[in-house]
Write an enzyme that holds these catalytic residues in place. Structure first.
Site, PDB file in Angstrom:
ATOM      1  N   ASP A  40     -10.141  28.686  -6.038  1.00 11.25           N
ATOM      2  CA  ASP A  40      -9.509  28.056  -4.638  1.00 11.25           C
ATOM      3  C   ASP A  40      -8.285  27.392  -5.050  1.00 11.25           C
ATOM      4  O   ASP A  40      -7.851  26.843  -3.901  1.00 11.25           O
ATOM      5  CB  ASP A  40     -10.813  27.069  -4.429  1.00 11.25           C
ATOM      6  CG  ASP A  40     -11.986  27.574  -4.435  1.00 11.25           C
ATOM      7  OD1 ASP A  40     -12.131  28.831  -4.279  1.00 11.25           O
ATOM      8  OD2 ASP A  40     -12.982  26.816  -4.338  1.00 11.25           O
ATOM      9  N   GLU A  42      -7.441  24.769  -6.461  1.00 10.19           N
ATOM     10  CA  GLU A  42      -7.461  23.336  -6.755  1.00 10.19           C
ATOM     11  C   GLU A  42      -7.164  23.037  -7.968  1.00 10.19           C
ATOM     12  O   GLU A  42      -7.025  23.793  -9.035  1.00 10.19           O
ATOM     13  CB  GLU A  42      -8.963  23.031  -6.551  1.00 10.19           C
ATOM     14  CG  GLU A  42      -9.424  23.440  -5.029  1.00 10.19           C
ATOM     15  CD  GLU A  42     -10.920  23.367  -4.918  1.00 10.19           C
ATOM     16  OE1 GLU A  42     -11.780  23.221  -5.773  1.00 10.19           O
ATOM     17  OE2 GLU A  42     -11.416  23.411  -3.637  1.00 10.19           O
ATOM     18  N   ARG A  97       7.532   2.835  -0.515  1.00  6.39           N
ATOM     19  CA  ARG A  97       8.066   2.243   0.524  1.00  6.39           C
ATOM     20  C   ARG A  97       7.341   2.148   1.813  1.00  6.39           C
ATOM     21  O   ARG A  97       7.891   1.425   2.710  1.00  6.39           O
ATOM     22  CB  ARG A  97       9.402   3.487   1.051  1.00  6.39           C
ATOM     23  CG  ARG A  97      10.325   3.284  -0.149  1.00  6.39           C
ATOM     24  CD  ARG A  97      11.789   3.583   0.252  1.00  6.39           C
ATOM     25  NE  ARG A  97      11.998   5.150  -0.107  1.00  6.39           N
ATOM     26  CZ  ARG A  97      12.831   5.827   0.101  1.00  6.39           C
ATOM     27  NH1 ARG A  97      14.093   5.411   0.732  1.00  6.39           N
ATOM     28  NH2 ARG A  97      13.177   7.243  -0.314  1.00  6.39           N
ATOM     29  N   ASP A 167      24.777   0.107  -2.445  1.00  8.86           N
ATOM     30  CA  ASP A 167      24.454  -0.994  -1.261  1.00  8.86           C
ATOM     31  C   ASP A 167      23.771  -2.231  -1.960  1.00  8.86           C
ATOM     32  O   ASP A 167      23.712  -2.389  -3.045  1.00  8.86           O
ATOM     33  CB  ASP A 167      23.361  -0.092  -0.429  1.00  8.86           C
ATOM     34  CG  ASP A 167      22.158   0.410  -1.303  1.00  8.86           C
ATOM     35  OD1 ASP A 167      21.775  -0.323  -2.464  1.00  8.86           O
ATOM     36  OD2 ASP A 167      21.529   1.346  -0.730  1.00  8.86           O
ATOM     37  N   LYS A 190      26.117  -0.047   2.746  1.00  7.35           N
ATOM     38  CA  LYS A 190      25.692   1.020   3.315  1.00  7.35           C
ATOM     39  C   LYS A 190      24.968   1.086   4.588  1.00  7.35           C
ATOM     40  O   LYS A 190      24.026   0.037   4.634  1.00  7.35           O
ATOM     41  CB  LYS A 190      24.680   1.816   2.299  1.00  7.35           C
ATOM     42  CG  LYS A 190      24.121   2.903   2.736  1.00  7.35           C
ATOM     43  CD  LYS A 190      23.261   3.667   1.556  1.00  7.35           C
ATOM     44  CE  LYS A 190      21.786   3.141   1.682  1.00  7.35           C
ATOM     45  NZ  LYS A 190      20.997   3.930   0.723  1.00  7.35           N
ATOM     46  N   ARG A 192      22.653   3.266   7.226  1.00  8.89           N
ATOM     47  CA  ARG A 192      21.783   4.550   7.192  1.00  8.89           C
ATOM     48  C   ARG A 192      21.793   4.801   8.498  1.00  8.89           C
ATOM     49  O   ARG A 192      21.179   4.488   9.495  1.00  8.89           O
ATOM     50  CB  ARG A 192      20.274   4.276   6.295  1.00  8.89           C
ATOM     51  CG  ARG A 192      19.899   5.491   6.377  1.00  8.89           C
ATOM     52  CD  ARG A 192      18.368   5.461   5.618  1.00  8.89           C
ATOM     53  NE  ARG A 192      18.665   5.705   4.276  1.00  8.89           N
ATOM     54  CZ  ARG A 192      19.131   6.849   3.474  1.00  8.89           C
ATOM     55  NH1 ARG A 192      19.314   7.972   4.014  1.00  8.89           N
ATOM     56  NH2 ARG A 192      19.080   6.734   2.162  1.00  8.89           N
ATOM     57  N   ASP A 216      21.677   3.287  -9.162  1.00 12.75           N
ATOM     58  CA  ASP A 216      20.866   3.298  -8.052  1.00 12.75           C
ATOM     59  C   ASP A 216      19.344   3.532  -8.619  1.00 12.75           C
ATOM     60  O   ASP A 216      19.311   4.041  -9.855  1.00 12.75           O
ATOM     61  CB  ASP A 216      21.195   4.269  -6.948  1.00 12.75           C
ATOM     62  CG  ASP A 216      20.517   3.666  -5.388  1.00 12.75           C
ATOM     63  OD1 ASP A 216      19.965   2.741  -5.665  1.00 12.75           O
ATOM     64  OD2 ASP A 216      20.766   4.257  -4.582  1.00 12.75           O
TER      65      ASP A 216
HETATM   66  C1  R5P Z   1      17.645   3.160  -0.850  1.00 13.39           C
HETATM   67  O1  R5P Z   1      17.658   1.843  -0.496  1.00 13.39           O
HETATM   68  C2  R5P Z   1      17.640   3.594  -2.439  1.00 13.39           C
HETATM   69  O2  R5P Z   1      18.059   2.538  -3.020  1.00 13.39           O
HETATM   70  C3  R5P Z   1      18.459   4.664  -2.327  1.00 13.39           C
HETATM   71  O3  R5P Z   1      19.637   4.279  -2.296  1.00 13.39           O
HETATM   72  C4  R5P Z   1      18.035   5.795  -1.636  1.00 13.39           C
HETATM   73  O4  R5P Z   1      16.562   6.161  -1.498  1.00 13.39           O
HETATM   74  C5  R5P Z   1      18.544   7.181  -1.834  1.00 13.39           C
HETATM   75  O5  R5P Z   1      18.422   8.144  -1.059  1.00 13.39           O
HETATM   76  P1  R5P Z   1      19.283   9.401  -0.706  1.00 13.39           P
HETATM   77  O6  R5P Z   1      19.588   9.995  -2.030  1.00 13.39           O
HETATM   78  O7  R5P Z   1      18.379  10.163  -0.057  1.00 13.39           O
HETATM   79  O8  R5P Z   1      20.405   8.923  -0.127  1.00 13.39           O
END
Ligand code: R5P
Length: 290
Positions: A40, A42, A97, A167, A190, A192, A216
């Protein structure tokens, strides 16, 4: 009570590395249905070793969604196999998140996952999560482990002479990496615009002729990294690389990442960019468990 490591299919290299660090047995898992199994589509898991009376470290991220099913199936199988204690190592905690109800009627999805993990697991270790405060709402003990030492170790030998946080959110990350790699850093601001587009506030950076690593927690679409790289190049950086703990690399990420000379991610999510391991960080956290 000995320690055994079990990995879901998303974390086999990390699970093996963790078992080596802990000098623990790695228990193989079959993920293919046996010939008499149900067709299936799964998920199927079967432990191929004993975990009875053991402390089991179960390693699997909750991304992509299909891996959540495997994680729950494995936790249940380990519990039913009479393990004494189960520590869920969730190297990337997807849904992290959604740490509150933004609109009426929504679940707090991070807590939803934790509630289901708590059915079979005794505690959770996760890494560099969006909002560590959410861990306090979980029904079992949960701890954030930093993935930044792994990036710091890597960057120390990567001929990088400046670090950049793209950021404000990344300042705590770049500060930790900078301390380990003994490298100066700065940050951008940054804005968004939407899920795929970000704009960097112009700011003078001391990067002319330098080799810079953007640090990051997550690279998702690569939009943030690409915008930061553009800013760095326009200010004369001669080499720009990116380093993240969690490399999701979704949608147009590979196109965006062409703006970089190199991309480094850890093994919280296995990808072609995985060049650093967080096994030492998780091993230390496991040794420190009570
Ligand atoms: C946001 O605050 C995170 O620290 C990353 O900067 C974010 O998730 C990166 O996302 P993307 O690669 O889509 O710009």
């Amino acid at each position: 009570m000995a320690t055994k490591v079990v990995s879901g299919s998303a974390s086999i290299p990390l699970g093996r590395a963790l078992a080596r660090e802990l000098q623990a047995d790695f228990i193989e898992v079959a993920f293919e249905r046996h010939p008499g199994g149900f067709p299936d589509g799964e998920h199927y898991v079967r432990l191929l070793g004993s975990v009875s009376k053991e402390h089991v470290i179960l390693v699997q991220p909750t991304w992509p969604d299909a891996k959540i099913i495997e994680l729950f199936l494995l936790a249940d199988a380990i519990h039913d196999s009479d393990a004494d204690r189960i520590t869920a190592v969730v190297p990337y905690f997807g849904y992290g998140r959604q740490d509150r109800r933004f609109l009426d009627g929504e679940p707090i999805s991070a807590k939803t996952l934790a509630k289901h993990l708590a059915v079979d697991c005794d505690e959770i270790l996760t890494m560099t999560i969006h909002n560590p405060e959410v861990l306090k709402t979980f029904p079992i003990p949960a701890r954030e482990v930093s993935g930044m030492p792994s990036l710091g170790r890597y960057l120390k030998t990567a001929k990088v002479d400046f670090l950049l946080a793209p950021d404000d959110n990344a300042i705590r990350f770049v500060r930790e990496v900078g301390d380990i790699a003994s490298t100066p850093w700065d940050s951008l601001e940054k804005e968004r615009i939407d899920s795929y587009t970000v704009r960097m506030t112009p700011k003078k950076l001391a990067v002319k002729g330098r080799s810079v690593a953007i640090v990051d927690d997550v690279i998702s679409t690569g939009g943030t990294i690409a915008s930061a790289a553009k800013e760095l190049r326009s200010q004369g950086a001669h080499r720009v690389i990116a380093a993240c703990v969690h490399g999701l690399f979704i949608d147009s990420a590979e196109t965006n990442l062409k703006a970089l000379d190199d991309v480094i991610a850890t093994d919280t999510i296995q990808s072609p960019h995985t060049k650093a391991s967080v096994a030492p960080e998780f091993a230390a956290a496991i040794r420190a468990l009570g």
